[in-house]
Design a protein around this motif. Structure first.
Motif, PDB file in Angstrom:
ATOM      1  N   LYS A  23       0.831  -1.204   0.000  1.00  0.00           N
ATOM      2  CA  LYS A  23       0.000   0.000   0.000  1.00  0.00           C
ATOM      3  C   LYS A  23       0.867   1.255   0.000  1.00  0.00           C
ATOM      4  N   LYS A  24       1.988   1.208   0.765  1.00  0.00           N
ATOM      5  CA  LYS A  24       2.885   2.350   0.819  1.00  0.00           C
ATOM      6  C   LYS A  24       3.512   2.605  -0.545  1.00  0.00           C
ATOM      7  N   ASP A  25       3.929   1.522  -1.240  1.00  0.00           N
ATOM      8  CA  ASP A  25       4.509   1.680  -2.573  1.00  0.00           C
ATOM      9  C   ASP A  25       3.493   2.259  -3.550  1.00  0.00           C
ATOM     10  N   GLN A  26       2.251   1.795  -3.440  1.00  0.00           N
ATOM     11  CA  GLN A  26       1.208   2.318  -4.318  1.00  0.00           C
ATOM     12  C   GLN A  26       0.988   3.813  -4.077  1.00  0.00           C
ATOM     13  N   GLY A  27       1.004   4.200  -2.782  1.00  0.00           N
ATOM     14  CA  GLY A  27       0.850   5.620  -2.463  1.00  0.00           C
ATOM     15  C   GLY A  27       1.986   6.449  -2.998  1.00  0.00           C
ATOM     16  N   GLU A  28       3.224   5.955  -2.866  1.00  0.00           N
ATOM     17  CA  GLU A  28       4.376   6.677  -3.399  1.00  0.00           C
ATOM     18  C   GLU A  28       4.314   6.783  -4.915  1.00  0.00           C
ATOM     19  N   ASN A  29       3.866   5.713  -5.574  1.00  0.00           N
ATOM     20  CA  ASN A  29       3.730   5.743  -7.036  1.00  0.00           C
ATOM     21  C   ASN A  29       2.708   6.788  -7.467  1.00  0.00           C
ATOM     22  N   GLU A  30       1.603   6.870  -6.691  1.00  0.00           N
ATOM     23  CA  GLU A  30       0.592   7.865  -7.037  1.00  0.00           C
ATOM     24  C   GLU A  30       1.137   9.280  -6.871  1.00  0.00           C
ATOM     25  N   VAL A  31       1.879   9.503  -5.764  1.00  0.00           N
ATOM     26  CA  VAL A  31       2.480  10.820  -5.546  1.00  0.00           C
ATOM     27  C   VAL A  31       3.476  11.153  -6.652  1.00  0.00           C
ATOM     28  N   ASN A  32       4.332  10.153  -6.992  1.00  0.00           N
ATOM     29  CA  ASN A  32       5.306  10.375  -8.073  1.00  0.00           C
ATOM     30  C   ASN A  32       4.620  10.650  -9.387  1.00  0.00           C
ATOM     31  N   SER A  33       3.504   9.971  -9.626  1.00  0.00           N
ATOM     32  CA  SER A  33       2.762  10.176 -10.865  1.00  0.00           C
ATOM     33  C   SER A  33       2.210  11.601 -10.935  1.00  0.00           C
ATOM     34  N   ILE A  34       1.674  12.096  -9.818  1.00  0.00           N
ATOM     35  CA  ILE A  34       1.142  13.461  -9.789  1.00  0.00           C
ATOM     36  C   ILE A  34       2.257  14.477  -9.999  1.00  0.00           C
ATOM     37  N   LEU A  35       3.404  14.253  -9.345  1.00  0.00           N
ATOM     38  CA  LEU A  35       4.538  15.151  -9.507  1.00  0.00           C
ATOM     39  C   LEU A  35       5.031  15.180 -10.950  1.00  0.00           C
ATOM     40  N   LEU A  36       5.133  13.986 -11.552  1.00  0.00           N
ATOM     41  CA  LEU A  36       5.585  13.927 -12.941  1.00  0.00           C
ATOM     42  C   LEU A  36       4.624  14.660 -13.869  1.00  0.00           C
ATOM     43  N   GLN A  37       3.331  14.492 -13.621  1.00  0.00           N
ATOM     44  CA  GLN A  37       2.342  15.184 -14.446  1.00  0.00           C
ATOM     45  C   GLN A  37       2.471  16.698 -14.297  1.00  0.00           C
ATOM     46  N   ASN A  38       2.691  17.146 -13.047  1.00  0.00           N
ATOM     47  CA  ASN A  38       2.840  18.590 -12.829  1.00  0.00           C
ATOM     48  C   ASN A  38       4.092  19.120 -13.511  1.00  0.00           C
ATOM     49  N   PHE A  39       5.207  18.386 -13.393  1.00  0.00           N
ATOM     50  CA  PHE A  39       6.446  18.849 -14.012  1.00  0.00           C
ATOM     51  C   PHE A  39       6.348  18.837 -15.535  1.00  0.00           C
ATOM     52  N   LYS A  40       5.632  17.849 -16.085  1.00  0.00           N
ATOM     53  CA  LYS A  40       5.407  17.843 -17.533  1.00  0.00           C
ATOM     54  C   LYS A  40       4.599  19.062 -17.955  1.00  0.00           C
ATOM     55  N   LYS A  41       3.616  19.399 -17.129  1.00  0.00           N
ATOM     56  CA  LYS A  41       2.802  20.578 -17.428  1.00  0.00           C
ATOM     57  C   LYS A  41       3.647  21.842 -17.375  1.00  0.00           C
ATOM     58  N   TYR A  42       4.506  21.938 -16.341  1.00  0.00           N
ATOM     59  CA  TYR A  42       5.385  23.104 -16.231  1.00  0.00           C
ATOM     60  C   TYR A  42       6.344  23.180 -17.418  1.00  0.00           C
ATOM     61  N   ALA A  43       6.865  22.031 -17.837  1.00  0.00           N
ATOM     62  CA  ALA A  43       7.787  22.004 -18.976  1.00  0.00           C
ATOM     63  C   ALA A  43       7.096  22.487 -20.250  1.00  0.00           C
ATOM     64  N   GLU A  44       5.857  22.060 -20.446  1.00  0.00           N
ATOM     65  CA  GLU A  44       5.109  22.489 -21.626  1.00  0.00           C
ATOM     66  C   GLU A  44       4.862  24.001 -21.594  1.00  0.00           C
ATOM     67  N   GLU A  45       4.533  24.516 -20.410  1.00  0.00           N
ATOM     68  CA  GLU A  45       4.297  25.951 -20.288  1.00  0.00           C
ATOM     69  C   GLU A  45       5.567  26.749 -20.577  1.00  0.00           C
ATOM     70  N   LEU A  46       6.705  26.274 -20.044  1.00  0.00           N
ATOM     71  CA  LEU A  46       7.970  26.972 -20.296  1.00  0.00           C
ATOM     72  C   LEU A  46       8.371  26.899 -21.761  1.00  0.00           C
ATOM     73  N   ASP A  47       8.186  25.717 -22.372  1.00  0.00           N
ATOM     74  CA  ASP A  47       8.501  25.590 -23.802  1.00  0.00           C
ATOM     75  C   ASP A  47       7.631  26.520 -24.631  1.00  0.00           C
ATOM     76  N   ASP A  48       6.353  26.608 -24.278  1.00  0.00           N
ATOM     77  CA  ASP A  48       5.443  27.493 -25.004  1.00  0.00           C
ATOM     78  C   ASP A  48       5.858  28.951 -24.844  1.00  0.00           C
ATOM     79  N   LYS A  49       6.259  29.322 -23.624  1.00  0.00           N
ATOM     80  CA  LYS A  49       6.702  30.696 -23.380  1.00  0.00           C
ATOM     81  C   LYS A  49       7.964  31.023 -24.174  1.00  0.00           C
ATOM     82  N   HIS A  50       8.935  30.108 -24.157  1.00  0.00           N
ATOM     83  CA  HIS A  50      10.181  30.346 -24.884  1.00  0.00           C
ATOM     84  C   HIS A  50       9.945  30.419 -26.396  1.00  0.00           C
ATOM     85  N   ASP A  51       9.094  29.534 -26.912  1.00  0.00           N
ATOM     86  CA  ASP A  51       8.792  29.564 -28.348  1.00  0.00           C
ATOM     87  C   ASP A  51       8.106  30.873 -28.732  1.00  0.00           C
ATOM     88  N   ARG A  52       7.158  31.301 -27.910  1.00  0.00           N
ATOM     89  CA  ARG A  52       6.466  32.563 -28.188  1.00  0.00           C
ATOM     90  C   ARG A  52       7.440  33.741 -28.121  1.00  0.00           C
TER      91      ARG A  52
END
Length: 306
Positions: A23-52
């Motif tokens: 259960k602990k591993d599953q919880g950590e995986n979920e947290v890591n998944s949320i973090l990765l999604q957020n960082f991907k979103k931030y990366a897309e926003e920064l790439d869009d800003k730099h391209d613009r």
């Protein structure tokens, strides 16, 4: 029997610990998944800003190049050739093209964005354009446009897609379905003109007025020399009262403006003293020009406002 029961208890205990770890591993995986999604979103926003940002810089370069060409065109006005109306009409047409094309593209890029984050991307092009536009207005015998007027010129109507959500009736085999139909509406977008950028662009006009004074001396149009000198003196009176604290660019341009005033004043003084000889000296090239205005007046005092 005791041995069997103890072994069963140990197995159950180990299974319980394994379940907790799982259960602990599953919880950590979920947290890591949320973090990765957020960082991907931030990366897309920064790439869009730099391209613009890069796209706006490229548009600004086009504005700078075209504005310099318009200024060069305006300097070809010659009273002897009588080409004033033709040159002014062509310059007006090219300025309108800059409004309608390059600045329109920048305004679209800034739609729903924080314009202040991208202001440095087109600062050079905007200042060069203000210089060309103000120089055109001066030669066209019209009043120089204020900051508010130029800002209003850089507002555009564009068509944007708007989602119109229509809810469908729930049926036995289907849930509510939302179909998005797009329709267009007019939206006003603008290319931000900061007052500081306007002032810096207007300060650059002094260099063009000084060049016009020297060119007019070469062709014998003495009255234009005195007119440019009067205008530059008015410019300097207005700019010298500005606070240049934390405005290094403004301090440098006011220093250059001062030197332009000194050069035109020296030209006008020598015209008064040496009369008709002035036109011949003014048309005699760089060396003759320096002998006429004085070599010490041709040097720019960069430390005047430091």
């Amino acid at each position: 029997m005791q041995h069997t029961s103890s072994s069963n208890r140990s197995k159950n205990h180990s299974r319980g610990r394994w379940g907790i770890h799982k259960k602990k591993d599953q919880g950590e995986n979920e947290v890591n998944s949320i973090l990765l999604q957020n960082f991907k979103k931030y990366a897309e926003e920064l790439d869009d800003k730099h391209d613009r940002y890069e796209r706006i810089i490229k548009i600004s370069r086009d504005i700078t190049i075209e504005s310099k060409r318009i200024i060069f065109l305006l300097h070809t006005i010659d009273i002897k050739k009588g080409n004033s109306d033709k040159v002014l009409a062509e310059a007006k047409h090219r300025l309108q093209n800059l409004f309608a094309n390059q600045f329109y593209l920048i305004a679209k890029e800034l739609h729903k964005m924080d314009a202040y984050q991208y202001s440095r991307a087109y600062s050079a092009g905007l200042q060069e354009f203000i210089e060309a536009f103000s120089f055109y207005e001066y030669l066209n015998k019209s009043n120089l446009s204020s900051w508010e007027i130029i800002q209003n010129h850089l507002k555009f109507d564009i068509n944007v897609d708007v989602e119109n959500i229509e809810n469908k009736i729930e049926s036995e085999n289907m849930k509510n379905i939302e179909l998005a139909n797009t329709e267009t509406k007019n939206t006003i977008v603008s290319c931000l003109v900061q007052p500081t950028e306007y002032i810096l662009g207007l300060a650059d006009v002094s260099g063009e007025l000084m060049r016009r004074c020297i060119n007019s001396l070469g062709v014998g149009d003495i009255e234009v020399c005195f007119e440019c000198c009067r205008v530059l003196q008015i410019f300097f009176t207005g700019f010298v009262g500005l606070d240049t604290f934390r405005q290094r660019d403004l301090a440098r341009k006011i220093s250059t403006l001062r030197q332009s005033v000194l050069k035109t004043e020296q030209v006008c003084y020598n015209i008064k003293v040496r009369g008709s000889e002035a036109a011949l000296l003014g048309a005699g090239g760089e060396a003759t020009y320096l002998s006429f205005v004085g070599e010490e007046n041709d040097k720019i005092d960069e430390d005047y406002f430091d």
